[in-house]
Motif scaffolding. Structure first.
Motif, PDB file in Angstrom:
ATOM      1  N   SER A 113      32.291 -12.528  14.918  1.00  0.00           N
ATOM      2  CA  SER A 113      32.702 -12.181  13.561  1.00  0.00           C
ATOM      3  C   SER A 113      33.901 -11.241  13.639  1.00  0.00           C
ATOM      4  CB  SER A 113      31.559 -11.470  12.836  1.00  0.00           C
ATOM      5  OG  SER A 113      31.367 -10.161  13.372  1.00  0.00           O
ATOM      6  N   ASP A 114      34.482 -10.929  12.492  1.00  0.00           N
ATOM      7  CA  ASP A 114      35.407  -9.810  12.444  1.00  0.00           C
ATOM      8  C   ASP A 114      34.593  -8.557  12.760  1.00  0.00           C
ATOM      9  OD1 ASP A 114      37.497 -11.451  11.721  1.00  0.00           O
ATOM     10  OD2 ASP A 114      37.277 -11.096   9.569  1.00  0.00           O
ATOM     11  N   PRO A 115      35.218  -7.527  13.348  1.00  0.00           N
ATOM     12  CA  PRO A 115      34.451  -6.331  13.717  1.00  0.00           C
ATOM     13  C   PRO A 115      33.835  -5.645  12.505  1.00  0.00           C
ATOM     14  CG  PRO A 115      36.817  -5.951  13.958  1.00  0.00           C
ATOM     15  CD  PRO A 115      36.651  -7.407  13.718  1.00  0.00           C
ATOM     16  N   ILE A 116      32.649  -5.072  12.697  1.00  0.00           N
ATOM     17  CA  ILE A 116      31.968  -4.391  11.593  1.00  0.00           C
ATOM     18  C   ILE A 116      31.862  -2.878  11.824  1.00  0.00           C
ATOM     19  CG2 ILE A 116      30.683  -6.433  10.881  1.00  0.00           C
ATOM     20  CD1 ILE A 116      28.235  -5.315  12.347  1.00  0.00           C
ATOM     21  N   SER A 117      32.213  -2.406  13.009  1.00  0.00           N
ATOM     22  CA  SER A 117      32.307  -0.962  13.245  1.00  0.00           C
ATOM     23  C   SER A 117      33.146  -0.722  14.484  1.00  0.00           C
ATOM     24  CB  SER A 117      30.917  -0.325  13.419  1.00  0.00           C
ATOM     25  OG  SER A 117      30.365  -0.646  14.674  1.00  0.00           O
ATOM     26  N   LYS A 118      33.613   0.514  14.626  1.00  0.00           N
ATOM     27  CA  LYS A 118      34.418   0.869  15.798  1.00  0.00           C
ATOM     28  C   LYS A 118      33.962   2.225  16.324  1.00  0.00           C
ATOM     29  CE  LYS A 118      39.088   1.371  17.636  1.00  0.00           C
ATOM     30  NZ  LYS A 118      40.531   1.276  17.368  1.00  0.00           N
ATOM     31  N   SER A 119      33.440   2.217  17.540  1.00  0.00           N
ATOM     32  CA  SER A 119      33.006   3.433  18.202  1.00  0.00           C
ATOM     33  C   SER A 119      33.832   3.620  19.460  1.00  0.00           C
ATOM     34  CB  SER A 119      31.508   3.342  18.527  1.00  0.00           C
ATOM     35  OG  SER A 119      31.046   4.537  19.103  1.00  0.00           O
ATOM     36  N   ASN A 120      33.409   4.485  20.342  1.00  0.00           N
ATOM     37  CA  ASN A 120      34.070   4.685  21.630  1.00  0.00           C
ATOM     38  C   ASN A 120      32.989   4.832  22.685  1.00  0.00           C
ATOM     39  OD1 ASN A 120      36.930   5.012  20.721  1.00  0.00           O
ATOM     40  ND2 ASN A 120      36.043   6.741  19.625  1.00  0.00           N
ATOM     41  N   TYR A 121      33.368   4.609  23.929  1.00  0.00           N
ATOM     42  CA  TYR A 121      32.426   4.846  25.006  1.00  0.00           C
ATOM     43  C   TYR A 121      32.178   6.346  25.145  1.00  0.00           C
ATOM     44  CZ  TYR A 121      32.797   0.033  26.704  1.00  0.00           C
ATOM     45  OH  TYR A 121      32.733  -1.334  26.820  1.00  0.00           O
ATOM     46  N   ALA A 122      30.941   6.696  25.479  1.00  0.00           N
ATOM     47  CA  ALA A 122      30.583   8.091  25.720  1.00  0.00           C
ATOM     48  C   ALA A 122      29.611   8.163  26.877  1.00  0.00           C
ATOM     49  CB  ALA A 122      29.973   8.728  24.469  1.00  0.00           C
ATOM     50  N   ILE A 123      29.573   9.310  27.529  1.00  0.00           N
ATOM     51  CA  ILE A 123      28.680   9.522  28.669  1.00  0.00           C
ATOM     52  C   ILE A 123      27.660  10.586  28.291  1.00  0.00           C
ATOM     53  CG2 ILE A 123      28.501  10.243  31.083  1.00  0.00           C
ATOM     54  CD1 ILE A 123      31.439   9.274  31.389  1.00  0.00           C
ATOM     55  N   THR A 124      26.388  10.231  28.391  1.00  0.00           N
ATOM     56  CA  THR A 124      25.298  11.170  28.134  1.00  0.00           C
ATOM     57  C   THR A 124      24.804  11.703  29.470  1.00  0.00           C
ATOM     58  OG1 THR A 124      24.641   9.933  26.162  1.00  0.00           O
ATOM     59  CG2 THR A 124      23.044  11.477  27.060  1.00  0.00           C
ATOM     60  N   SER A 125      24.700  13.033  29.568  1.00  0.00           N
ATOM     61  CA  SER A 125      24.305  13.671  30.827  1.00  0.00           C
ATOM     62  C   SER A 125      23.484  14.919  30.515  1.00  0.00           C
ATOM     63  CB  SER A 125      25.552  14.033  31.645  1.00  0.00           C
ATOM     64  OG  SER A 125      26.442  14.829  30.863  1.00  0.00           O
ATOM     65  N   LYS A 126      23.053  15.595  31.566  1.00  0.00           N
ATOM     66  CA  LYS A 126      22.244  16.795  31.380  1.00  0.00           C
ATOM     67  C   LYS A 126      23.021  17.862  30.604  1.00  0.00           C
ATOM     68  CE  LYS A 126      18.898  16.602  35.150  1.00  0.00           C
ATOM     69  NZ  LYS A 126      18.332  17.310  36.328  1.00  0.00           N
ATOM     70  N   TYR A 195      27.315   4.630  27.267  1.00  0.00           N
ATOM     71  CA  TYR A 195      26.933   3.878  26.070  1.00  0.00           C
ATOM     72  C   TYR A 195      27.956   4.175  24.990  1.00  0.00           C
ATOM     73  CZ  TYR A 195      23.077   1.111  24.124  1.00  0.00           C
ATOM     74  OH  TYR A 195      22.305   0.089  23.655  1.00  0.00           O
ATOM     75  N   ASP A 196      27.773   3.595  23.795  1.00  0.00           N
ATOM     76  CA  ASP A 196      28.733   3.910  22.739  1.00  0.00           C
ATOM     77  C   ASP A 196      28.402   5.261  22.122  1.00  0.00           C
ATOM     78  OD1 ASP A 196      27.545   3.573  19.793  1.00  0.00           O
ATOM     79  OD2 ASP A 196      26.563   2.119  21.079  1.00  0.00           O
ATOM     80  N   ALA A 197      29.443   5.921  21.610  1.00  0.00           N
ATOM     81  CA  ALA A 197      29.306   7.290  21.106  1.00  0.00           C
ATOM     82  C   ALA A 197      28.354   7.375  19.917  1.00  0.00           C
ATOM     83  CB  ALA A 197      30.684   7.838  20.712  1.00  0.00           C
ATOM     84  N   ILE A 198      28.405   6.385  19.032  1.00  0.00           N
ATOM     85  CA  ILE A 198      27.548   6.413  17.839  1.00  0.00           C
ATOM     86  C   ILE A 198      26.077   6.459  18.244  1.00  0.00           C
ATOM     87  CG2 ILE A 198      26.765   5.090  15.844  1.00  0.00           C
ATOM     88  CD1 ILE A 198      29.603   4.018  15.544  1.00  0.00           C
ATOM     89  N   SER A 199      25.653   5.510  19.078  1.00  0.00           N
ATOM     90  CA  SER A 199      24.246   5.435  19.490  1.00  0.00           C
ATOM     91  C   SER A 199      23.835   6.667  20.295  1.00  0.00           C
ATOM     92  CB  SER A 199      24.005   4.178  20.327  1.00  0.00           C
ATOM     93  OG  SER A 199      24.243   3.017  19.583  1.00  0.00           O
ATOM     94  N   SER A 200      24.718   7.102  21.193  1.00  0.00           N
ATOM     95  CA  SER A 200      24.396   8.237  22.060  1.00  0.00           C
ATOM     96  C   SER A 200      24.186   9.512  21.253  1.00  0.00           C
ATOM     97  CB  SER A 200      25.519   8.442  23.084  1.00  0.00           C
ATOM     98  OG  SER A 200      25.704   7.280  23.867  1.00  0.00           O
ATOM     99  N   GLN A 201      25.104   9.796  20.335  1.00  0.00           N
ATOM    100  CA  GLN A 201      24.978  10.995  19.514  1.00  0.00           C
ATOM    101  C   GLN A 201      23.743  10.926  18.617  1.00  0.00           C
ATOM    102  OE1 GLN A 201      28.777  11.066  17.553  1.00  0.00           O
ATOM    103  NE2 GLN A 201      29.859  11.784  19.372  1.00  0.00           N
TER     104      GLN A 201
END
Length: 275
Positions: A113-126, A195-201
């Motif tokens: 589909s056309d994109p429905i959101s735009k996030s960025n890669y993020a790193i989750t750590s201690k 992971y993506d920043a949206i989900s990680s945060q």
């Protein structure tokens, strides 16, 4: 006698009209094309279950897309992540919705589909440990779902950097949700998750984890990096469905519906920058 007869005829007439109306509604419903959306219901805030009901950004976007449609009838099913696209292949599902990103392998088999959101890669750590580049992950342990974009990014880094200590990648089963993998950072089993920043945060805040989420400073992948899509089978029916969905996505972006849902689920506007 005549009055009773007329009353009886009147009731019969009303009943007939009622049955005709019901028959018309049933016929209208039965002529709609049934669209089944597959998701793992474990990728909040994009898709999850709340009080046993399907919820999340992707779910509500799709409900808006098919709202009041005379052509399609929408339903959702939960399945393991690695079964979503195989189900699309078999036409058990007509749409895949699970925070899907673009990659070349998927583009060879599926329609986007056309994109429905735009996030960025993020790193989750201690907590207190921050990684903002892939180079900093050299020698570190992580856990991924095989075939995901995040797995491919890390695998490509290892291939491109044979002179450095490889990122140690453990492959989890498709039933191992993001929450479980994030818990493995807290207990020390792994060092990070890409992971993506949206989900990680979202998950760190929602679950109360004492972890650090850091956006990657460098771009990885292509110009489609961070974009989220719905997927369809590369068939004539898939093309028709793609066309309908893209038309509605454009309308929902223009009338502000996508931005409203983004604010509700992501806590910010992750759609206005979409082309």
């Amino acid at each position: 006698m005549k009055k009773k007869l007329l009353a009886t005829l009147g009731l019969i007439g009303l009943a007939s009209l009622f049955l005709v109306a019901c028959s018309s509604q049933s016929s209208s419903s039965s002529t709609k094309t049934k669209i089944t959306v597959a998701t793992d219901s474990d990728t909040a805030p994009f898709t999850y279950k709340k009080d046993g009901e399907f919820a999340g950004y992707d779910i509500d976007v799709l409900k808006k897309i098919f709202e009041d449609s005379d052509e399609y009838e929408l339903s959702f099913v939960t399945t393991a992540f690695d079964s979503i696209l195989t189900g699309v292949d078999a036409d058990r599902y007509q749409i895949a919705a699970n925070d899907f990103n673009y990659n070349a392998e998927r583009a060879e088999k599926y329609l986007f589909s056309d994109p429905i959101s735009k996030s960025n890669y993020a790193i989750t750590s201690k907590e207190g440990t921050s990684y903002d580049s892939l180079d900093q992950l050299s020698g570190k342990k992580t856990e991924v779902i095989s075939g995901s974009n995040y797995a491919q990014v890390l695998e490509e880094w290892n291939k491109a950097n044979p002179d450095k200590d490889p990122i140690q990648i453990n492959y989890a089963s498709s039933s191992t949700g993001l929450t479980t993998r994030v818990q493995h950072i807290e207990n020390g089993s792994i060092d990070f998750i890409l992971y993506d920043a949206i989900s990680s945060q979202y998950i760190v805040k929602d679950q109360g984890f004492n972890l650090t989420v850091t956006a990657l400073k460098t771009s990885v992948g292509s110009d489609k990096d961070g974009l989220e899509y719905l997927l369809f089978a590369d068939t004539e029916d898939g093309k028709e469905l793609q066309s309908f969905v893209n038309k509605r996505i454009k309308e929902l972006k223009e009338d502000g519906s996508l931005a409203k849902l983004s604010e509700e689920y992501f806590g910010g506007d992750f759609v206005s920058s979409l082309d």
